[in-house]
Design an enzyme around this catalytic site. Sequence first.
Site, PDB file in Angstrom:
ATOM      1  N   ASP A   1       8.815  18.877  11.686  1.00  0.00           N
ATOM      2  CA  ASP A   1       9.913  18.618  11.243  1.00  0.00           C
ATOM      3  C   ASP A   1      10.954  19.764  11.738  1.00  0.00           C
ATOM      4  O   ASP A   1      11.851  19.528  12.508  1.00  0.00           O
ATOM      5  CB  ASP A   1      10.056  18.469   9.852  1.00  0.00           C
ATOM      6  CG  ASP A   1       9.763  16.785   9.393  1.00  0.00           C
ATOM      7  OD1 ASP A   1      10.118  16.195  10.008  1.00  0.00           O
ATOM      8  OD2 ASP A   1       9.328  16.816   8.316  1.00  0.00           O
TER       9      ASP A   1
ATOM     10  N   GLY B   1      -4.909  34.519  22.483  1.00  0.00           N
ATOM     11  CA  GLY B   1      -4.375  34.957  23.794  1.00  0.00           C
ATOM     12  C   GLY B   1      -5.368  35.963  24.405  1.00  0.00           C
ATOM     13  O   GLY B   1      -6.619  35.671  24.025  1.00  0.00           O
ATOM     14  N   GLY B   2      -4.906  36.681  25.040  1.00  0.00           N
ATOM     15  CA  GLY B   2      -6.043  37.682  25.845  1.00  0.00           C
ATOM     16  C   GLY B   2      -6.436  38.843  25.083  1.00  0.00           C
ATOM     17  O   GLY B   2      -7.493  39.595  25.338  1.00  0.00           O
TER      18      GLY B   2
ATOM     19  N   GLU C   1       6.035  14.373   9.644  1.00  0.00           N
ATOM     20  CA  GLU C   1       5.686  15.954   9.900  1.00  0.00           C
ATOM     21  C   GLU C   1       4.152  15.966  10.292  1.00  0.00           C
ATOM     22  O   GLU C   1       3.833  16.366  11.583  1.00  0.00           O
ATOM     23  CB  GLU C   1       5.657  16.821   8.581  1.00  0.00           C
ATOM     24  CG  GLU C   1       5.057  18.212   8.583  1.00  0.00           C
ATOM     25  CD  GLU C   1       5.739  19.037   9.894  1.00  0.00           C
ATOM     26  OE1 GLU C   1       4.939  19.563  10.429  1.00  0.00           O
ATOM     27  OE2 GLU C   1       6.847  19.222  10.088  1.00  0.00           O
TER      28      GLU C   1
ATOM     29  N   GLN D   1      14.113  16.289   6.607  1.00  0.00           N
ATOM     30  CA  GLN D   1      13.856  17.733   7.020  1.00  0.00           C
ATOM     31  C   GLN D   1      14.341  17.869   8.489  1.00  0.00           C
ATOM     32  O   GLN D   1      15.093  19.138   8.708  1.00  0.00           O
ATOM     33  CB  GLN D   1      12.560  18.239   6.887  1.00  0.00           C
ATOM     34  CG  GLN D   1      12.338  19.582   7.059  1.00  0.00           C
ATOM     35  CD  GLN D   1      10.908  20.021   6.668  1.00  0.00           C
ATOM     36  OE1 GLN D   1      10.457  21.177   6.898  1.00  0.00           O
ATOM     37  NE2 GLN D   1      10.323  19.296   6.056  1.00  0.00           N
TER      38      GLN D   1
END
Length: 415
Positions: free
Chosen positions: A168, A247-248, A139, A17
């Site tokens: 991968d 995040g924020g 993977e 892959q």
Amino acid sequence: MSKALEGVRILDFTHVQSGPTCTQLLAWFGADVIKVERAGEGDATRGQLRDIPGVDSLYFTMLNHNKRSITLDTKKPRGKKVLDSLIKTCDVLVENFAPGALDRMGITWAHIQELNPRMIVASVKGFGPGKYEHCKVYENVAQCAGGAASTTGFEDGPPVVTGAQIGDSGTGLHLALGIVAALYQRNSTGRGQQVLAPMQDAVLNLCRVKMRDQQRLERTGTMHEYPQYPDGKFGDAVPRAGNASGGGQPGSILKCKGWETDPNAYIYFITQGAVWPAVCKVIGEEGWIDDEAYATPAARLLHLKPIFARIEQWTMTKTKFEAMDILNQYDIPCGPILSMKEIAADPSLRETGTIVEVDHPTRGKYLTVGNPIKMSDSPTEVTRSPLLGEHTDEVLMQLGYTASDVAALRADGVI
């Protein structure tokens, strides 16, 4: 219309892959990708996870579009000569063998440089230089070693690997960028170079926000946007954050109408500060707009669990698509949890070439994921994956071999 990488020839020694992801992307941009496979066997994924007996698997076909396939026994002297001819005429060699395998095959960097000093050699390996550089990696190992698994899942559960193949396919995408950069640099230097994309490094690059959070945690001892705040305790490493946004802007996955029987009847909902008044109006909590406990983003961080519980009461009265239609009127960031079945049937993804139907001579028609990168002057046409050794004669004749030469190589078991 021309293609971005038209005229570039890739010698593809990749399998499974990570490498095929890279070379397929280059092929979509117009490179001539020559996939070298072992006679009678080929890429291991041709036979893995088969759904039709005796036919190339979807695992193989969906990673090897737009390529040419040749079979070659490089252990035989005449096979080695064919390989040397390919090296002389190609721009890039891409491989994802186990560490040291290329050298053991006699395809050393020094040998390649002697034959073609302009050649770029691009490699996927599990780890970069260090104590693990000789280890095999797949993977899920890459996801674990790159920091993804330790930060994925819920706080009361074990580490979790994601279904997205960031180890991968994610590494293959990184390697493709390195190859294009090396080709660009060759324009000014005239020299090839070695390009390495370790899987651990690629996963870490995709997890960079968690490295950000590790340093924040060490400095402050807490992170307000994580679900552990304000009731739980933080340790000395970035914890698993469930479905928090990372995040924020606080976000969560919420149930929608039909969740009792549909495992994907959910929506991702973000309580962005700029649209907070609209959120309150939509769910019928206008009083929260001026309430000191909810009026500011900082204040709301103390009450995220009850806030999302209340929003979920509203989303459970709507299907995920009904909720999307209403929330988008107010620019409230949200997104439905789409199953693979729903994505496969999405007409807009078919129209943009993100989902493509391909016809295969033995498999018949099947769906595949097309080029995720759209270029106005280099359109992608997805063509089927090659049959094993389908282009051996064609490629050899382009190298200058005659029909009798090819017949002799075949009789000798070289091809």
